[in-house]
Scaffold this motif. Structure first.
Motif, PDB file in Angstrom:
ATOM      1  N   LEU A 182      -5.166 -11.971  -3.584  1.00  0.00           N
ATOM      2  CA  LEU A 182      -3.481 -11.889  -3.099  1.00  0.00           C
ATOM      3  C   LEU A 182      -2.058 -12.645  -4.053  1.00  0.00           C
ATOM      4  O   LEU A 182      -1.759 -11.685  -4.422  1.00  0.00           O
ATOM      5  N   LYS A 183      -2.914 -13.621  -4.277  1.00  0.00           N
ATOM      6  CA  LYS A 183      -1.538 -14.949  -5.001  1.00  0.00           C
ATOM      7  C   LYS A 183      -1.761 -14.131  -6.374  1.00  0.00           C
ATOM      8  O   LYS A 183      -0.487 -14.189  -7.336  1.00  0.00           O
ATOM      9  N   GLN A 184      -3.350 -14.237  -7.688  1.00  0.00           N
ATOM     10  CA  GLN A 184      -3.466 -13.754  -8.426  1.00  0.00           C
ATOM     11  C   GLN A 184      -2.329 -12.445  -8.856  1.00  0.00           C
ATOM     12  O   GLN A 184      -1.894 -12.163  -9.850  1.00  0.00           O
ATOM     13  N   ILE A 185      -2.257 -11.555  -7.882  1.00  0.00           N
ATOM     14  CA  ILE A 185      -2.214 -10.540  -8.649  1.00  0.00           C
ATOM     15  C   ILE A 185      -0.590 -10.095  -8.264  1.00  0.00           C
ATOM     16  O   ILE A 185      -0.462  -9.285  -8.531  1.00  0.00           O
ATOM     17  N   SER A 186      -0.547 -10.079  -6.715  1.00  0.00           N
ATOM     18  CA  SER A 186       1.529  -9.994  -6.260  1.00  0.00           C
ATOM     19  C   SER A 186       2.029 -11.429  -7.199  1.00  0.00           C
ATOM     20  O   SER A 186       1.742 -12.085  -6.229  1.00  0.00           O
ATOM     21  N   LYS A 187       2.746 -10.528  -7.990  1.00  0.00           N
ATOM     22  CA  LYS A 187       3.871 -12.075  -8.549  1.00  0.00           C
ATOM     23  C   LYS A 187       5.293 -12.650  -7.769  1.00  0.00           C
ATOM     24  O   LYS A 187       5.483 -13.622  -7.505  1.00  0.00           O
ATOM     25  N   ILE A 188       4.898 -11.640  -6.401  1.00  0.00           N
ATOM     26  CA  ILE A 188       5.760 -12.517  -5.769  1.00  0.00           C
ATOM     27  C   ILE A 188       5.414 -13.393  -5.123  1.00  0.00           C
ATOM     28  O   ILE A 188       5.980 -14.293  -4.482  1.00  0.00           O
ATOM     29  N   ARG A 189       4.366 -13.121  -4.047  1.00  0.00           N
ATOM     30  CA  ARG A 189       3.891 -14.027  -3.282  1.00  0.00           C
ATOM     31  C   ARG A 189       3.336 -15.168  -3.999  1.00  0.00           C
ATOM     32  O   ARG A 189       3.014 -16.401  -3.488  1.00  0.00           O
ATOM     33  N   LEU A 240      -1.589  -4.739   8.222  1.00  0.00           N
ATOM     34  CA  LEU A 240      -2.310  -4.747   6.719  1.00  0.00           C
ATOM     35  C   LEU A 240      -3.743  -3.761   6.829  1.00  0.00           C
ATOM     36  O   LEU A 240      -3.971  -4.719   7.532  1.00  0.00           O
ATOM     37  N   TYR A 241      -3.723  -2.680   6.278  1.00  0.00           N
ATOM     38  CA  TYR A 241      -4.858  -2.715   6.911  1.00  0.00           C
ATOM     39  C   TYR A 241      -6.180  -1.855   5.224  1.00  0.00           C
ATOM     40  O   TYR A 241      -5.624  -1.617   4.531  1.00  0.00           O
ATOM     41  N   ALA A 242      -7.339  -2.157   5.647  1.00  0.00           N
ATOM     42  CA  ALA A 242      -7.716  -0.955   4.287  1.00  0.00           C
ATOM     43  C   ALA A 242      -9.172  -1.078   5.135  1.00  0.00           C
ATOM     44  O   ALA A 242      -9.875  -1.470   6.012  1.00  0.00           O
ATOM     45  N   ASN A 243      -9.475   0.649   5.012  1.00  0.00           N
ATOM     46  CA  ASN A 243     -11.015   0.903   5.512  1.00  0.00           C
ATOM     47  C   ASN A 243     -11.840   1.089   4.568  1.00  0.00           C
ATOM     48  O   ASN A 243     -12.660   2.444   4.295  1.00  0.00           O
ATOM     49  N   PRO A 244     -12.668   0.609   3.614  1.00  0.00           N
ATOM     50  CA  PRO A 244     -13.624   0.428   2.466  1.00  0.00           C
ATOM     51  C   PRO A 244     -14.935   1.256   3.871  1.00  0.00           C
ATOM     52  O   PRO A 244     -15.293   0.411   4.038  1.00  0.00           O
ATOM     53  N   GLY A 245     -15.276   2.011   2.803  1.00  0.00           N
ATOM     54  CA  GLY A 245     -17.351   2.335   3.424  1.00  0.00           C
ATOM     55  C   GLY A 245     -18.226   1.811   2.470  1.00  0.00           C
ATOM     56  O   GLY A 245     -18.170   2.322   0.893  1.00  0.00           O
ATOM     57  N   ALA A 246     -19.606   2.479   2.888  1.00  0.00           N
ATOM     58  CA  ALA A 246     -21.026   2.207   1.922  1.00  0.00           C
ATOM     59  C   ALA A 246     -21.891   3.041   3.030  1.00  0.00           C
ATOM     60  O   ALA A 246     -21.845   2.488   3.953  1.00  0.00           O
ATOM     61  N   GLY A 264     -13.080  -7.119  -3.578  1.00  0.00           N
ATOM     62  CA  GLY A 264     -12.532  -7.529  -4.473  1.00  0.00           C
ATOM     63  C   GLY A 264     -11.583  -5.952  -4.204  1.00  0.00           C
ATOM     64  O   GLY A 264     -10.857  -5.784  -4.021  1.00  0.00           O
ATOM     65  N   GLU A 265     -12.940  -4.712  -3.276  1.00  0.00           N
ATOM     66  CA  GLU A 265     -11.607  -3.758  -2.435  1.00  0.00           C
ATOM     67  C   GLU A 265     -10.154  -4.174  -1.777  1.00  0.00           C
ATOM     68  O   GLU A 265      -9.396  -3.427  -2.127  1.00  0.00           O
ATOM     69  N   VAL A 266     -10.351  -4.978  -0.631  1.00  0.00           N
ATOM     70  CA  VAL A 266      -9.272  -5.457   0.185  1.00  0.00           C
ATOM     71  C   VAL A 266      -8.156  -5.923  -0.445  1.00  0.00           C
ATOM     72  O   VAL A 266      -7.157  -5.348  -0.732  1.00  0.00           O
ATOM     73  N   SER A 267      -8.816  -6.698  -1.817  1.00  0.00           N
ATOM     74  CA  SER A 267      -7.434  -7.451  -1.817  1.00  0.00           C
ATOM     75  C   SER A 267      -7.036  -6.273  -3.242  1.00  0.00           C
ATOM     76  O   SER A 267      -5.288  -6.731  -3.062  1.00  0.00           O
ATOM     77  N   THR A 268      -7.771  -6.016  -3.874  1.00  0.00           N
ATOM     78  CA  THR A 268      -7.352  -4.434  -4.078  1.00  0.00           C
ATOM     79  C   THR A 268      -5.676  -3.794  -3.601  1.00  0.00           C
ATOM     80  O   THR A 268      -4.732  -3.509  -4.691  1.00  0.00           O
ATOM     81  N   GLU A 269      -6.506  -3.294  -2.803  1.00  0.00           N
ATOM     82  CA  GLU A 269      -5.217  -2.005  -2.293  1.00  0.00           C
ATOM     83  C   GLU A 269      -4.192  -3.090  -1.288  1.00  0.00           C
ATOM     84  O   GLU A 269      -3.332  -2.353  -1.192  1.00  0.00           O
ATOM     85  N   PHE A 270      -4.040  -4.199  -0.452  1.00  0.00           N
ATOM     86  CA  PHE A 270      -3.686  -5.309   0.247  1.00  0.00           C
ATOM     87  C   PHE A 270      -2.542  -5.479  -1.199  1.00  0.00           C
ATOM     88  O   PHE A 270      -1.510  -6.234  -0.547  1.00  0.00           O
ATOM     89  N   ALA A 271      -3.103  -6.632  -2.650  1.00  0.00           N
ATOM     90  CA  ALA A 271      -2.009  -6.881  -3.398  1.00  0.00           C
ATOM     91  C   ALA A 271      -1.142  -5.066  -3.602  1.00  0.00           C
ATOM     92  O   ALA A 271       0.536  -5.952  -4.113  1.00  0.00           O
ATOM     93  N   ARG A 272      -1.815  -4.274  -3.475  1.00  0.00           N
ATOM     94  CA  ARG A 272      -0.561  -2.982  -3.873  1.00  0.00           C
ATOM     95  C   ARG A 272       0.430  -2.985  -3.406  1.00  0.00           C
ATOM     96  O   ARG A 272       1.804  -2.563  -3.246  1.00  0.00           O
ATOM     97  N   GLN A 273      -0.027  -2.802  -1.701  1.00  0.00           N
ATOM     98  CA  GLN A 273       0.821  -2.463  -0.708  1.00  0.00           C
ATOM     99  C   GLN A 273       1.836  -3.680  -0.208  1.00  0.00           C
ATOM    100  O   GLN A 273       3.314  -3.987  -0.136  1.00  0.00           O
ATOM    101  N   THR A 431      -7.431  -6.634   8.501  1.00  0.00           N
ATOM    102  CA  THR A 431      -6.298  -5.964   8.341  1.00  0.00           C
ATOM    103  C   THR A 431      -5.945  -7.742   8.607  1.00  0.00           C
ATOM    104  O   THR A 431      -6.817  -8.323   8.719  1.00  0.00           O
ATOM    105  N   LYS A 432      -4.837  -7.749   8.460  1.00  0.00           N
ATOM    106  CA  LYS A 432      -4.373  -8.542   8.045  1.00  0.00           C
ATOM    107  C   LYS A 432      -2.886  -8.156   8.763  1.00  0.00           C
ATOM    108  O   LYS A 432      -2.043  -7.380   8.013  1.00  0.00           O
ATOM    109  N   ARG A 433      -2.443  -9.430   9.043  1.00  0.00           N
ATOM    110  CA  ARG A 433      -0.762  -9.611   9.701  1.00  0.00           C
ATOM    111  C   ARG A 433       0.259 -10.101   8.594  1.00  0.00           C
ATOM    112  O   ARG A 433      -0.258 -11.466   8.426  1.00  0.00           O
ATOM    113  N   VAL A 434       1.517  -9.294   8.231  1.00  0.00           N
ATOM    114  CA  VAL A 434       1.873 -10.114   6.858  1.00  0.00           C
ATOM    115  C   VAL A 434       3.802 -10.093   7.592  1.00  0.00           C
ATOM    116  O   VAL A 434       3.866  -8.537   7.630  1.00  0.00           O
ATOM    117  N   GLY A 435       3.917 -10.803   6.199  1.00  0.00           N
ATOM    118  CA  GLY A 435       5.724 -10.545   7.502  1.00  0.00           C
ATOM    119  C   GLY A 435       6.378 -10.896   5.871  1.00  0.00           C
ATOM    120  O   GLY A 435       5.346 -11.579   5.051  1.00  0.00           O
TER     121      GLY A 435
END
Length: 451
Positions: A182-189, A240-246, A264-273, A431-435
């Motif tokens: 998340l830190k690597q993808i999200s520049k503000i973070r 913040l949540y993601a719900n990948p499946g297989a 990998g799935e979650v980090s991409t989606e969480f970083a975008r949000q 899920t991850k809680r963030v503010g």
């Protein structure tokens, strides 16, 4: 596909005639038509990815080669842009400047991606993070078969007692991996202050700075002065949540690292949000975004110290040198050491055209891997969600992000394995809680496209 007149064809083709034919052969994928072979092709509508390639050699994977290509392209860009500034502008010249600008964007992005890969490979000397073998095995069994050991059951019980919600805590290794991505993808973070908490929220106390003082003689009385008052500012958490499946079959038979796949799935989606929320979030079940604290925006009055002040660019629809210098010098000197310019990559093209009073370009490329390009010596950070150049847009932020913005993370990532809701798929509800919000508006200034 419409045909072009001979004069129009010659004008468009002249853009390509100065380039080696072998380079032009690589302009388009197999399903595209080479512009020199098919004169009926509408050249101005070629995809930017294709025309950008026409002004540079094939992309190398060597950072030194990329820097060499970038510097060469920048020199070509300056030469063409100088002709434009001297009043020689025409359609062909303008297209050449735009193509060179696009090529520099592509090269800069390639350099950044390779640098990140190199940094990741060198992390911890290339060694894996230490793992709790027993815990990791238990977690993998839980992922594959929903088989929980006694240790996992204890963790689930503890989680339920703490948060009032069922679920398993992800392994510490997995949690750390996700946070790193998340830190690597999200520049503000990456540049903000990150506060990890274990409670339900975070509140910060501020003073109104209203302390009094005065000059007195040696024997004069010392009357009481005003005492600063205190106020608190809450930084509520959103979930913040993601719900990948297989499919269960894939999970049973997969030879891949399931934890890495999910991370990998979650980090991409969480970083975008997160990127959207940290920049423009309204605070409703999500962080309060930076842009909402700017003068005139929704949260301009939220902070007890006021809003993020605006500097006008000096032009109704463009960035100007005076506007850039204005935002730089409006920032208090206390915050200059760590100050950076946060702007959309697509807007950097406008910065490259700016000159100072001495006719020197104020934008300069990076000279080594891992270092940012600069504007008047100030590092530039790409924030994809920032508004692009346009009338009345807040096109850039300048300041110390760590002093300005705080990201509040609730410790722990929760993962629930759900094999029932969407059979035959197994969903991994994560899920991850963030503010987040502004903690010091004085440490940041905003550039607005306005006269």
């Amino acid at each position: 596909m419409k045909k072009m007149s001979i004069p129009a064809l010659l004008a468009a083709a002249s853009v390509y005639l100065t380039l080696p034919f072998t380079r032009l052969q690589a302009l388009a994928p197999e399903d595209e038509v080479n512009p020199l072979i098919a004169p009926t092709l509408d050249l101005p509508k070629l995809p930017r990815a294709i025309v950008a390639a026409s002004v540079r050699a094939e992309v190398s994977t060597d950072v030194k080669d990329l820097f060499a290509q970038f510097n060469k392209t920048f020199e070509e860009f300056k030469a063409k842009n100088d002709e434009t500034l001297k009043g020689k502008a025409d359609v062909v010249l303008s297209e050449q400047v735009d193509r060179l600008n696009g090529a520099m964007d592509d090269l800069e992005k390639s350099i950044e991606e390779i640098t990140i890969q190199i940094a990741a490979a060198k992390l911890n000397g290339g060694k894996e993070q230490p793992r709790d073998a027993e815990y990791t095995a238990d977690f993998s069994a839980y992922f594959r078969k929903d088989v929980a050991s006694k240790k996992m059951e204890e963790i689930r019980a503890a989680a339920t007692k703490t948060d009032g919600e069922g679920g398993y805590l992800a392994p510490v290794e997995w949690d750390r991996t996700l946070s790193g991505r998340l830190k690597q993808i999200s520049k503000i973070r990456e540049y903000a202050t990150v506060q990890t908490i274990s409670g339900a929220g975070f509140t910060k106390v501020f003073t109104d700075r209203a302390i009094g003082s005065g000059w007195v003689g040696e024997q004069a009385s010392r009357p009481a002065t005003s005492t600063p008052a205190f106020t608190s500012l809450a930084f509520p958490l959103g979930e913040l949540y993601a719900n990948p499946g297989a499919t269960q079959g894939l999970i049973d038979d997969a030879e891949v690292d399931i934890e890495a796949w999910l991370a990998g799935e979650v980090s991409t989606e969480f970083a975008r949000q997160e990127g959207i929320a940290f920049l423009s979030g309204d605070g409703s079940n999500k962080p309060h975004g930076l842009l909402t604290y700017v003068t005139g925006a929704a949260n301009a009055a939220r902070h007890p110290w006021g809003d993020i002040k605006v500097t006008n660019s000096g032009a109704g629809a463009a960035i100007t040198t005076d506007g850039i210098l204005g935002i730089i010098y409006d920032l208090p000197a206390d915050y200059e050491a760590n100050a950076k310019l946060f702007i959309n990559r697509s807007s950097v093209g406008a910065l490259r055209k700016l000159k100072d009073a001495g006719n020197n370009y104020i934008w300069q490329p990076a000279f080594e891997a891992g270092q940012p390009s600069t504007i008047s010596g100030v590092p530039i950070v790409d924030i994809p969600g920032m508004p692009i150049v346009g009338a009345n847009n807040i096109v850039a932020l300048y300041g110390d992000m760590a002093e300005t913005y705080i990201v509040v993370d609730r410790y722990g990532i929760r993962v629930l394995r759900d094999p029932f809701t969407n059979k035959p798929f197994v969903q991994f509800y994560t899920t991850k809680r963030v503010g987040g919000g502004v903690k010091n508006p004085d440490a940041m200034k905003a550039l607005k496209i306005s006269t």
